[in-house]
Design a protein around this motif. Sequence first.
Motif, PDB file in Angstrom:
ATOM      1  N   GLN B 152      87.390  41.200  12.002  1.00 58.63           N
ATOM      2  CA  GLN B 152      85.967  41.743  11.770  1.00 58.63           C
ATOM      3  C   GLN B 152      84.776  41.105  12.288  1.00 58.63           C
ATOM      4  O   GLN B 152      83.562  41.562  12.541  1.00 58.63           O
ATOM      5  CB  GLN B 152      85.867  41.978  10.249  1.00 58.63           C
ATOM      6  CG  GLN B 152      86.870  42.353   9.238  1.00 58.63           C
ATOM      7  CD  GLN B 152      86.641  42.197   7.795  1.00 58.63           C
ATOM      8  OE1 GLN B 152      87.001  41.268   7.443  1.00 58.63           O
ATOM      9  NE2 GLN B 152      86.487  43.162   7.101  1.00 58.63           N
ATOM     10  N   VAL B 153      84.936  39.685  12.330  1.00 61.32           N
ATOM     11  CA  VAL B 153      83.822  38.899  13.147  1.00 61.32           C
ATOM     12  C   VAL B 153      84.076  39.374  14.600  1.00 61.32           C
ATOM     13  O   VAL B 153      82.665  39.526  15.043  1.00 61.32           O
ATOM     14  CB  VAL B 153      84.275  37.512  13.415  1.00 61.32           C
ATOM     15  CG1 VAL B 153      83.378  36.539  14.034  1.00 61.32           C
ATOM     16  CG2 VAL B 153      84.620  36.767  11.761  1.00 61.32           C
ATOM     17  N   LYS B 154      85.020  39.801  15.374  1.00 57.66           N
ATOM     18  CA  LYS B 154      84.889  40.266  16.585  1.00 57.66           C
ATOM     19  C   LYS B 154      84.181  41.549  16.702  1.00 57.66           C
ATOM     20  O   LYS B 154      83.652  41.908  17.524  1.00 57.66           O
ATOM     21  CB  LYS B 154      86.421  40.092  17.058  1.00 57.66           C
ATOM     22  CG  LYS B 154      86.840  40.762  18.674  1.00 57.66           C
ATOM     23  CD  LYS B 154      86.295  39.688  19.508  1.00 57.66           C
ATOM     24  CE  LYS B 154      86.712  40.097  21.059  1.00 57.66           C
ATOM     25  NZ  LYS B 154      86.147  39.176  21.878  1.00 57.66           N
ATOM     26  N   ALA B 155      84.545  42.446  15.718  1.00 63.03           N
ATOM     27  CA  ALA B 155      83.953  43.591  15.773  1.00 63.03           C
ATOM     28  C   ALA B 155      82.549  43.505  15.697  1.00 63.03           C
ATOM     29  O   ALA B 155      81.697  44.359  16.132  1.00 63.03           O
ATOM     30  CB  ALA B 155      84.547  44.501  14.732  1.00 63.03           C
ATOM     31  N   PHE B 156      81.974  42.556  14.948  1.00 66.26           N
ATOM     32  CA  PHE B 156      80.738  42.585  14.680  1.00 66.26           C
ATOM     33  C   PHE B 156      79.931  41.849  15.833  1.00 66.26           C
ATOM     34  O   PHE B 156      78.831  42.208  16.019  1.00 66.26           O
ATOM     35  CB  PHE B 156      80.440  41.859  13.274  1.00 66.26           C
ATOM     36  CG  PHE B 156      78.887  42.020  12.898  1.00 66.26           C
ATOM     37  CD1 PHE B 156      78.485  43.079  12.289  1.00 66.26           C
ATOM     38  CD2 PHE B 156      78.005  40.894  13.073  1.00 66.26           C
ATOM     39  CE1 PHE B 156      77.159  43.134  11.520  1.00 66.26           C
ATOM     40  CE2 PHE B 156      76.778  40.709  12.570  1.00 66.26           C
ATOM     41  CZ  PHE B 156      76.279  42.105  11.710  1.00 66.26           C
ATOM     42  N   CYS B 157      80.375  41.151  16.613  1.00 67.29           N
ATOM     43  CA  CYS B 157      80.004  40.083  17.604  1.00 67.29           C
ATOM     44  C   CYS B 157      81.073  40.206  18.779  1.00 67.29           C
ATOM     45  O   CYS B 157      81.862  39.196  18.975  1.00 67.29           O
ATOM     46  CB  CYS B 157      79.571  38.810  17.073  1.00 67.29           C
ATOM     47  SG  CYS B 157      78.529  38.225  18.618  1.00 67.29           S
ATOM     48  N   PRO B 158      81.063  41.467  19.643  1.00 69.61           N
ATOM     49  CA  PRO B 158      82.327  41.201  20.454  1.00 69.61           C
ATOM     50  C   PRO B 158      82.422  40.387  21.336  1.00 69.61           C
ATOM     51  O   PRO B 158      83.361  40.032  21.851  1.00 69.61           O
ATOM     52  CB  PRO B 158      82.053  42.803  20.918  1.00 69.61           C
ATOM     53  CG  PRO B 158      81.448  43.488  20.000  1.00 69.61           C
ATOM     54  CD  PRO B 158      80.238  42.441  19.646  1.00 69.61           C
ATOM     55  N   ILE B 159      81.161  39.723  21.814  1.00 62.44           N
ATOM     56  CA  ILE B 159      81.405  38.771  22.963  1.00 62.44           C
ATOM     57  C   ILE B 159      81.741  37.298  22.423  1.00 62.44           C
ATOM     58  O   ILE B 159      81.979  36.414  23.180  1.00 62.44           O
ATOM     59  CB  ILE B 159      80.053  38.701  23.611  1.00 62.44           C
ATOM     60  CG1 ILE B 159      78.825  38.085  22.583  1.00 62.44           C
ATOM     61  CG2 ILE B 159      79.464  39.726  24.489  1.00 62.44           C
ATOM     62  CD1 ILE B 159      77.590  37.776  23.316  1.00 62.44           C
ATOM     63  N   LEU B 160      81.959  37.246  21.072  1.00 63.38           N
ATOM     64  CA  LEU B 160      82.645  36.047  20.570  1.00 63.38           C
ATOM     65  C   LEU B 160      84.041  35.981  20.881  1.00 63.38           C
ATOM     66  O   LEU B 160      84.829  36.735  20.920  1.00 63.38           O
ATOM     67  CB  LEU B 160      82.431  35.968  18.948  1.00 63.38           C
ATOM     68  CG  LEU B 160      81.422  35.144  18.214  1.00 63.38           C
ATOM     69  CD1 LEU B 160      81.536  35.441  17.037  1.00 63.38           C
ATOM     70  CD2 LEU B 160      81.810  33.883  18.547  1.00 63.38           C
ATOM     71  N   ASN B 161      84.414  34.617  21.477  1.00 69.35           N
ATOM     72  CA  ASN B 161      85.888  34.288  21.802  1.00 69.35           C
ATOM     73  C   ASN B 161      86.570  34.078  20.249  1.00 69.35           C
ATOM     74  O   ASN B 161      86.152  32.850  19.688  1.00 69.35           O
ATOM     75  CB  ASN B 161      85.867  33.202  22.642  1.00 69.35           C
ATOM     76  CG  ASN B 161      87.134  32.387  22.681  1.00 69.35           C
ATOM     77  OD1 ASN B 161      88.212  33.105  22.646  1.00 69.35           O
ATOM     78  ND2 ASN B 161      87.442  31.312  23.063  1.00 69.35           N
ATOM     79  N   ILE B 162      87.263  34.645  19.869  1.00 68.46           N
ATOM     80  CA  ILE B 162      88.243  34.485  18.685  1.00 68.46           C
ATOM     81  C   ILE B 162      89.584  34.047  18.761  1.00 68.46           C
ATOM     82  O   ILE B 162      90.176  33.961  18.048  1.00 68.46           O
ATOM     83  CB  ILE B 162      87.974  35.611  17.445  1.00 68.46           C
ATOM     84  CG1 ILE B 162      88.828  36.779  18.098  1.00 68.46           C
ATOM     85  CG2 ILE B 162      86.607  35.702  17.021  1.00 68.46           C
ATOM     86  CD1 ILE B 162      89.049  37.808  16.965  1.00 68.46           C
ATOM     87  N   SER B 163      89.813  33.789  20.084  1.00 69.36           N
ATOM     88  CA  SER B 163      91.299  33.493  20.767  1.00 69.36           C
ATOM     89  C   SER B 163      91.861  32.202  19.706  1.00 69.36           C
ATOM     90  O   SER B 163      91.077  31.305  19.289  1.00 69.36           O
ATOM     91  CB  SER B 163      91.386  33.000  22.084  1.00 69.36           C
ATOM     92  OG  SER B 163      92.445  32.252  22.301  1.00 69.36           O
ATOM     93  N   PRO B 164      92.975  32.772  19.301  1.00 71.27           N
ATOM     94  CA  PRO B 164      93.699  31.553  18.323  1.00 71.27           C
ATOM     95  C   PRO B 164      93.926  30.378  19.125  1.00 71.27           C
ATOM     96  O   PRO B 164      94.025  29.223  18.620  1.00 71.27           O
ATOM     97  CB  PRO B 164      94.818  32.272  17.840  1.00 71.27           C
ATOM     98  CG  PRO B 164      94.889  33.683  18.510  1.00 71.27           C
ATOM     99  CD  PRO B 164      93.872  33.742  19.245  1.00 71.27           C
ATOM    100  N   GLY B 165      94.037  30.495  20.535  1.00 76.38           N
ATOM    101  CA  GLY B 165      94.338  29.342  21.363  1.00 76.38           C
ATOM    102  C   GLY B 165      93.164  28.547  21.599  1.00 76.38           C
ATOM    103  O   GLY B 165      93.167  27.280  22.147  1.00 76.38           O
TER     104      GLY B 165
END
Lengths: 98, 416, 1004
Positions: B152-165
């Motif tokens: 949901q974070v990614k959907a709200f701010c698509p340029i954020l890197n949410i990679s688990p790595g």
Amino acid sequence: MLKIPCPWCGLRPETEFRNGGEAHIARPANPFAVTDAEWADYLFMRTNPKGWHRERWNHAQGCRRWFNAVRHTVSHEIAATYPMDAAQPPLPEHDGEG
Amino acid sequence: MTKFSIVSLVRNALSHHEGWSAQWRSPEPKPAYDVVIVGAGGHGLATAYYLAKHHGVTNVAVLEKGWLGGGNTGRNTTIIRSNYLWEESAAIYEHSLKLWEGLSQELNYNVMLSQRGVLNLCHNTHDIQEGVRRVNANRLNGIDAEWLVPAQVKAFCPILNISPGARYPVEGATLQRRGGVARHDAVAWGFARGADARGVDIIQNCEVTGIDVEAGRVIGVRTTRGAIRAKQVAIVAAGHNSVVAQMAGLRLPIESHPLQALVSEPLKPVMPTVVMSNAVHVYVSQSDKGELVIGAGVDSFNSYGQRGGLHVIEDQMGAIIELFPIFSRLRMMRSWGGIVDVCPDASPIVAKTPVGGLYINGGWGTGGFKATPGSGWVFAHTIANDAPHPLNAAFTLERFSSGALIDEHGAAAVAH
Amino acid sequence: MGAGFRRDGGGRVNRTQPLPFTFNGRRLMGFAGDTLASALLANGVHLVSRSFKYHRPRGILSAGAEEPCALVQLEEGARTEPNLRATQIELYAGLSARGVNAWPSVAFDLGAVNNRLSKLFAAGFYYKTFMWPPSFWRTLYEPIIRRMAGLGHAPKLPDPDLYDRMNARCDLLVVGGGPAGLAAAQAAARSGARVILADEQAEFGGGLLGASRTIAGEPGAAWVAEVIDELAAAEEVRLLPRATVFGYYDHNQLAALERRTDHLGPGAAPGQARHRIWHIDAAQVVLATGAHERPLVFADNDRPGIMLAGAARTYIERYAAVPGRRAVVFTNNDTAYETALALADAGAEVAAVIDLRTQADGPFAERVAERGIPVHHRSAIVATVGGQRVAGVEVRALDGAGEIAGGGAQSIACDLVAVSGGWSPAVHLFSQSRGRLRYDGTNACFVPGVSIQAERSVGAAQGRFSLADALADGAQAGVAAARAAGLNAVDMAPAPTDAPPAGGIEAYWLVPGKRPLGHGPAKHFIDMQDDVTAADIRLAVREGFQSVEHVKRYTTVGMGTDQGKVSNLNALAILADALGRPIPEVGTTTFRAPYTPVTFGALAGRDGGELMDPARLTAIHVWHETHGAVFENVGQWKRPYWYPRAGEDKQAAVNRECRAVRECVGLLDASTLGKIDIRGPDAGEFLDRIYTNSFSTLPMGKVRYGLMCHDDGMIFDDGTTARLGEDHFLMTTTSGNAASVLDWLEEWLQTEWPELKVYCSSVTEQWATLALAGPRSRDVLAALAPDVDLDDAAFPFMTTREWVVAGMSARIARISFAGGLGFELNVPWDRGLALWRAVMAAGEPYGITPYGTEAMHVLRAESGFIIVGQETDGTVTPFDLGMDWIVSKKEPDFIGKRAYSRPDTARTDRKQLVGLLTEKPLEVLPEGAQLVDQPHHPKPMPMIGHVTSSYYSENLGRSIAFALVMGGRERLGETIYAPLKTKQVKAVITRPMFLETGKAGGHG
């Protein structure tokens, strides 16, 4: 970044140090002899001067020793550093702006 | 006061904009006022505005060492939100946010409130516990708050890197949709114009050099433009509160630190919201002009120098690139420093003082801008009634003796 | 002139190396040595981009870092970059760029409709409108404003390039490699000083590269080459070309951005850091940063083809690119006459020199007259014509007051207007160093006044504009700086030059137009990027904005990507005029870092990815990895969270691990525990003061749990401490707090109690720690230490011993954070993995199960043990946790004790730790759920506490939780509610312990 003269290691970059806030705030010798307000004064109240400031630093990434400094809070000039048990050097006479 | 509108704009455009009048006067100080406010920042000007508007107190001077709005009001990253943890904080910040929501119309001055949402990122178990706790507290306090999982974070701010790595992956976030940013200068100017129109004297280039106290009561101030008598004196001099309070013999639980911020060059829209991360020390948004507005951390030492070290910006930039890998080739266009007055519990003091007729409003740390209208509103009440409003009743000096601190280090979002 | 606008000879471009490039969709050719701007001019291209607000066509104003207009988006894809100045981009083969802020194209830009509305869009217009109806702001007005804002586009992909950070120290940093800087570096280097010479351009030489000057009897460029050769040969000199010193910080430290690969083209130097940030710690600094030419402020002074006179000369002489065929020169000073000559020499027709002054002096003016170029004295350009390129100017004579005099207008057709309004020293770094500026009325500019840090400004940067002054200043400053840095420098005679002295200037800040300012369509631009006009400044003053900072903010003058390098003084002077006050009284705005924009990636350096923060790994990490552990970040540590088996989700794995520990035996890697070795005759006394309970009374070989508080009484850390000898303790801390606890101990020892003889050392990474827990743990340990008596009597709870275990000497403690039977095994770090394997092997017959931090959390909660930072948040006292038993009544004082008698801290209705059992046993409360008594109370709802820990307990077959609840200990058995987003959860308050497993002891 400040350059800070550690009394033991000489001039080193600020990132090696940890600031310890205002110096010469002694813990009351008998905490139960002071009022709540006096205890709050020791815990929280600070001089926070605009000008020369006696403050504590710890050379955390170096010799790990604590010492005191006289630093100007506008120019950031460091006029002196001295060991915790040394006498307080007098404050510089110039206003520290220069 | 000329009413601002598209109609007045068109009318004035036809007369080459030569018909506009000054948005505020530049009066000479009078010998005496009912209330002298020290500091013409957003909080001081808002205090004057609400004193005049709600309490009928108009014999007021706002004294400013430099130019109005030139302190932290003009040097912050303009984030507005009310998602604080404790009831006391939530109430005052939410009151402020509600005032923000009508402020352009209230002041007839477009403060360009942009309610684009504020995300507070969580990067570990402890962050999540703290974030969820705050979301729950906010909701029960009637404040909009949501918990977002990484997708949901990614959907709200698509340029954020949410990679688990990532070294510290995004594991969730709190979202306050009503949060956002505003045009900081406009807030000071709008309050100044409104207060001036109601008779308040805003006196710039007038530094307070002393506070006169007689028999435990304030009687006036001394300034670089002469002595001014006053029945009440209110200190709202963020960045210099300790210095001014010292003039009345008061010691405050405040330390002043540099807080740096920077902007990028102007870009076409890229950043849809405000993102803050306590764990990796980042806050970033995009201004109406297109600049990325980025907050760095607090320098560790006391300073009134309005500048900090480059290493603080470098540290914070490492975190920015981690979160926003597409920002790496953008450039820092301007950086600056403000002076934040930090209290031990990351909460402000808006209160009476032991000196009769002397009031203090300060210690907002990194969070003062968002509180501007609410702070002025309750401070005006406190001065007019010589007693705090319930909204600021907890923000006393006495709490440091009693132990009733209001610890908002978690919600402050910048390490204090 | 040859084909196009390139001269046949001269200049520093390499005609043997042609470079194809694409601009705004056109394929063009340039040469090595060109900038994008010079290559465009050589192709006759002036229209580059569009301005910010009105979308006016924008060309090339300058030839350097001060450029406000010619902004481009360079390249596409992952390496695209917005808002670069065409004047600073070194041309490379295949370069592709387009102008910013235009759609669909720079030539045909729909945004130009703003120019039609420009009368409405005066300074600050947006503060006055877009307010009604209020709902339209969010839905209509703001989205449109935001879409219009901005210049270039951010990349859409991550940056493939690398960046580095460098640190350097030197005796002297010379900023700027023009004549003054070269002379300073040369003079200092001859003394053996460690000199760094940084220049933002690819070539050293500065203005000498674009001017025909003779030094020491040879062409300026030859002198430059000789000096550079000498410096390059000097062992202690570091030359940094393509390096912009962008910041001057405290204690004479400066920062520079070095661009190492941009000139090669994107991706051309794989593996090489693209940019470097240099942190330069300089004993002395010489600022030889030169000066920026200012445009004149006249009607419609913004059309492409209107260019700074000095820039025009640079393009001709350095790049052999002639910026027009028919030029008009417009000036208030002598320097522009040299441009007129350069244009004429390059084959352009100079239609006229328009001089605002009544006369011009100096050799260049004489030569212009000799060449027969028409000069209009005391005249002004009052209008310009042209669309996307200037096509002509209208010239009128001025009267004595500087207003338009009678007499007719003369229209002059031209395709270039070379403008000079005088020169502003680049005092940015000086100002950043906190030096105080002084207004120099003779030269109409601000110059360095009082220095604060150890720097010297020389040459044009000091407002001394002649080449002879620059060479003399430089030589002198180089020697002085070297001496100040402690070197034995010898005076150096400045190189002689035949260059003429600097000419005169007459300040002329605002050139009248045909109609009063602000009337009619003509605009007097001050800031050509943000479209701020002289009328805007007057409007701001009219509206009460009188401080220069107010005017800047209200009009946005100087707020663009150039930060006002060519506009600040014009704005200030026009402001001063409007206020009727002299310029120095109105002041100047503060210059802040960076001098020119600095790449974010360069500031981040390599501190990204794994290097953002080093991950700390235990000695057993590799085992956890190979056994499929899921890891949790705990501070900097990576800890096994759980060990899923095939088909297991988190809950299933944790359930299995928890059951194994309670029913059989489990093994936890607890190596991340902070461990501090504390020695000295006063160690016991010291610990009595640090902890809330007594440690001086702890018998040898015993272990005790302790709480540590700050002096405000709030819990800060906890852990067990063992007494290993009369004067020797081993303390453990929580994993996340290990460093801060050590700091805390040192701070008290060094600053408050220096009389105590105590020594603390971190031994966290000396000892690997394994927690062996469960009813069969003794059997497993017995198998590894067969000679040891592990009976309760011989080795009771809360004791520690040194034994040989699995052939390794180990320290064993009989403690358990899980509760119940358990042992903590410590061996030297490098033996950790071997011991772990040995224990796993010995435990195999019992089905030993490795467990992670999540199971540890559940187990400790079952047993009623707290976690600092979870049950506590900096506002919780030992009494709040019901741990009165650990707060010494006998000790006269310890850290935190005084605070408990403060009124708020002494309240009996504070939030207290309790257990919660949900009404539905399988329902697990979320950690962080808030608790209320009245779930239907309107918001704001009075909250009485929150859930601090919450788990499903496999061993109990139900959920368990800890909570801090107001007056909770008096409310056992009562029901409270957790209102969640979609439901209410009902729960009963209990004691904060769910399983009788034994007394408290340590943690994981």
